[in-house]
Design an enzyme around this catalytic site. Structure first.
Site, PDB file in Angstrom:
ATOM      1  N   TYR A   1       0.855  -1.193   0.000  1.00 50.52           N
ATOM      2  CA  TYR A   1       0.000   0.000   0.000  1.00 50.52           C
ATOM      3  C   TYR A   1       0.888   1.239   0.000  1.00 50.52           C
ATOM      4  CZ  TYR A   1       0.594   1.957   4.701  1.00 50.52           C
ATOM      5  OH  TYR A   1       1.108   2.585   5.799  1.00 50.52           O
TER       6      TYR A   1
ATOM      7  N   TRP B   1      -1.837   2.360  13.203  1.00 53.32           N
ATOM      8  CA  TRP B   1      -1.803   1.019  12.620  1.00 53.32           C
ATOM      9  C   TRP B   1      -0.448   0.725  11.993  1.00 53.32           C
ATOM     10  CZ3 TRP B   1      -1.129  -1.213   7.787  1.00 53.32           C
ATOM     11  CH2 TRP B   1      -1.609  -2.504   7.619  1.00 53.32           C
ATOM     12  N   ASP B   2       0.085   1.653  11.202  1.00 57.07           N
ATOM     13  CA  ASP B   2       1.384   1.455  10.541  1.00 57.07           C
ATOM     14  C   ASP B   2       2.475   1.147  11.557  1.00 57.07           C
ATOM     15  OD1 ASP B   2      -0.342   3.549   9.178  1.00 57.07           O
ATOM     16  OD2 ASP B   2       1.080   3.124   7.557  1.00 57.07           O
ATOM     17  N   THR B   3       2.532   1.976  12.592  1.00 55.38           N
ATOM     18  CA  THR B   3       3.580   1.818  13.598  1.00 55.38           C
ATOM     19  C   THR B   3       3.437   0.486  14.323  1.00 55.38           C
ATOM     20  OG1 THR B   3       3.739   4.206  13.936  1.00 55.38           O
ATOM     21  CG2 THR B   3       4.550   2.789  15.700  1.00 55.38           C
TER      22      THR B   3
END
Length: 603
Positions: free
Chosen positions: A95, A187-189
């Site tokens: 993504y 969320w990414d972290t």
């Protein structure tokens, strides 16, 4: 569409102006190193309010490699990505942000890092020495600070956790998603941190990055959202695994007994010991037993509050939860123990945090209102008997000198302010309970434009709604109020019994009146978290008023205040430690989890 090697997800929220160009660039770049039948592009359209859904549908019908996944409701950044990845067919999941801030020349390196099996997770970085990133101060400084906090607290080896340019091995990502709790910007972290924690191979490589849109610090998202999520993840990864049942009971017991030692922080230890020795131990023991009897009433009151908002729980369990939370208030500063109860009933009975905090707020309002009314009733009596002059003299510094007088004066002024605030709080609750207007969401939306603000607004609305539900139920309102009155009458009786243990020669009606006023004002004074357990302020107010209203001397009044507070704290500590053992609850875990979960847990 048949199985493909690579699935690229484009998270799209109100991207009508840029989506078409982004999809075409993505298809062109992927086609430069992959065959057309070996990849797909998924537009994860997340509850958009513009023409993005229509454009996404048109792109999907025009290009066979494009799919459109629609969501009527906002899922949040992480939620939309996770939903799209679960619908994807590829073994390599990718993504990147639809504004194409990251130069697409890096896309092949990102995809092939995972597709070749060399790495499990890959992410672009704007903070490596070789990175070429246009970072204005308003974006760079918050980003740098955030990444340093993540590296420090979560022991991450990466320099950049939030760059929107990532790829994952399908099996690895789905294994991680079983543990990932955030569905918004963290969320990414969390994915990257948990991947490192499990020993997966993570590649971070420099990218050229040029932001296409404006960005600003968002209070709700950046402070409440990201900050609290860092603390939650730190607790889960670094602390919680080390807490066993033995450690829980040992540390909980030690911390609980610290509460007793804290009584000497503001008072001379020898004075405490001497006061204990001068009192009749049998009468003091009777006072302790009376105070212990009041605790089941606290459990019954809390049960009534929860039943009003549709949660039925066992009286014994709730009494233990109250014991533990009050023990926490004796140990931790800023009344952190108050939130422990919300954690316990969520962990054990799955009552949502907003409802837990709302029930706690209702109980606190009842406590404040009850002791305020008790103090006000006695004050009217003093005015009727012409005894207000003694209280005025106490405020002006007579007849007590020294630190006790100063503490007592401060306590009286604090008590007056807290009592006034309690009355205003009740008036506000009753007023809002009778109106259908929603004041929460408009206020939050003024300070935050992020999707996370909707989530926060929903939690606060549930919290306010539960409080209003209790206020609207007249029978519950009166029943809980009556129980509160009985609880505080028990509290006053204990203080009077302790005074009798010092063999004071005071007419019982006068002693009862003075005791009601001294205990009420003392408890109002210790509401503010100026010291653990309110130690110091309670003794000061109690001593000042007993001396002002009765023939009892300062030394005896102060001794009685110390013993009274000590008896109540000892009963609370014993009950709290016993309840921790019976319910298998860690006091330290409960405090930390309840702080983090107030704003970030999904219910």
């Amino acid at each position: 569409m048949s199985r493909v090697d690579v699935s690229v997800v484009l998270p799209a929220y109100n991207e009508a102006e840029t989506l078409t160009a982004t999809v075409k660039t993505t298809l062109s770049t992927l086609g430069s190193f992959l065959s057309e039948d070996n990849f797909e592009v998924i537009i994860a359209e997340d509850g958009c309010e513009d023409k993005t859904p229509e454009i996404a549908t048109d792109l999907a019908s025009t290009h066979q490699q494009v799919r459109h996944i629609h969501s009527n409701d906002r899922l949040g950044r992480g939620g939309a990505l996770e939903y799209a990845f679960r619908e994807a067919d590829g073994e390599t999941l990718v993504y990147f942000d639809t504004d194409l801030a990251t130069d697409m020349s890096h896309l092949e390196e990102l995809v092939e890092s995972i597709r070749t099996g060399e790495y499990d997770v890959a992410t672009g970085s704007r903070w490596l020495p070789a990175s070429d990133a246009d970072r204005p101060a308003k974006r760079g400084i918050p980003s740098l600070g955030y990444n340093r906090l993540v590296r420090f607290f979560l022991r991450s080896d990466l320099q950049d956790h939030q760059c929107g340019f990532k790829a994952f091995d399908r099996d690895v990502l789905f294994a991680l998603l079983d543990e990932v709790e955030d569905s918004h910007w963290f969320w990414d972290t969390e994915v990257l941190v948990r991947a490192q924690h499990h020993g997966y191979r993570v590649k971070e490589f420099p990218v050229d990055w040029n932001p296409k849109g404006d960005s600003k610090v968002d209070i709700v998202r950046d402070v409440f959202g990201m900050g609290s999520q860092i603390l939650r993840t730190w607790w889960q990864l670094a602390v919680s695994p080390r807490i066993t049942r033995t450690v829980t009971l040992t540390v909980g017991s030690l911390l609980a007994f610290v509460a007793l030692a804290l009584m000497t922080l503001y008072l001379d230890p020898s004075e405490v010991i001497e006061s204990m020795q001068s009192a009749d131990p049998l009468i003091v023991l009777i006072g302790a037993i009376i105070y212990l009897i009041s605790w089941p009433l606290r459990g019954l009151r809390y049960r009534d509050i929860l039943e009003t908002i549709s949660y039925r729980e066992r009286w014994g369990f709730l009494t233990g939860a109250v014991f533990i939370s009050q023990t926490g208030n004796l140990v931790f500063p800023a009344r952190a123990g108050d939130a422990v109860r919300a954690y316990i009933i969520k962990a054990r009975q799955d009552i949502p945090y907003p409802s837990g905090f709302a029930s706690l707020a209702v109980e606190r309002v009842y406590d404040l209102l009850t002791i305020t009314l008790m103090a006000g009733f006695v004050l009217v009596g003093l005015a009727a008997t012409g005894s207000l002059g003694e209280v005025q003299a106490a405020l002006l510094g007579q007849p007590i000198e020294g630190s006790e007088r100063q503490s007592g004066q401060a306590a009286l002024f604090v008590a007056a302010g807290v009592g006034f605030g309690a009355i205003l709080a009740v008036a506000l609750i009753i007023y809002t309970a009778r109106t259908d207007k929603n004041y929460v969401r408009p206020v939050i939306q003024r300070v935050s434009s992020d999707s996370y603000a909707d989530y926060v607004a929903g939690i606060i609305e549930q919290f306010v709604g539960d409080i209003q539900t209790v206020a609207q139920d007249r029978n519950a309102f009166l029943r809980v109020g009556l129980t509160s009155l009985v609880i505080w009458v028990f509290d006053v009786i204990v203080a009077i019994v302790v005074l009798l243990a010092f063999n004071v020669a005071v007419p019982l009606p006068l002693l009862i009146g003075a005791g009601f006023f001294a205990v009420s004002v003392g408890n109002l004074a210790k509401v503010l978290p100026l010291s653990p357990g309110g130690i110091g302020l309670y003794e000061g107010a109690f001593t000042l008023l007993i001396v002002a209203l009765t023939p009892i001397g300062p030394a005896v009044a102060l001794s009685a205040a110390i013993v009274d507070h000590a008896v109540k704290n000892i009963v609370t500590v014993i009950g709290g430690v016993s309840s921790m053992a019976l319910l298998d609850v860690s006091l330290t875990t409960a405090v930390e989890e309840s702080r983090e979960a107030e704003m970030v847990q999904n219910d």
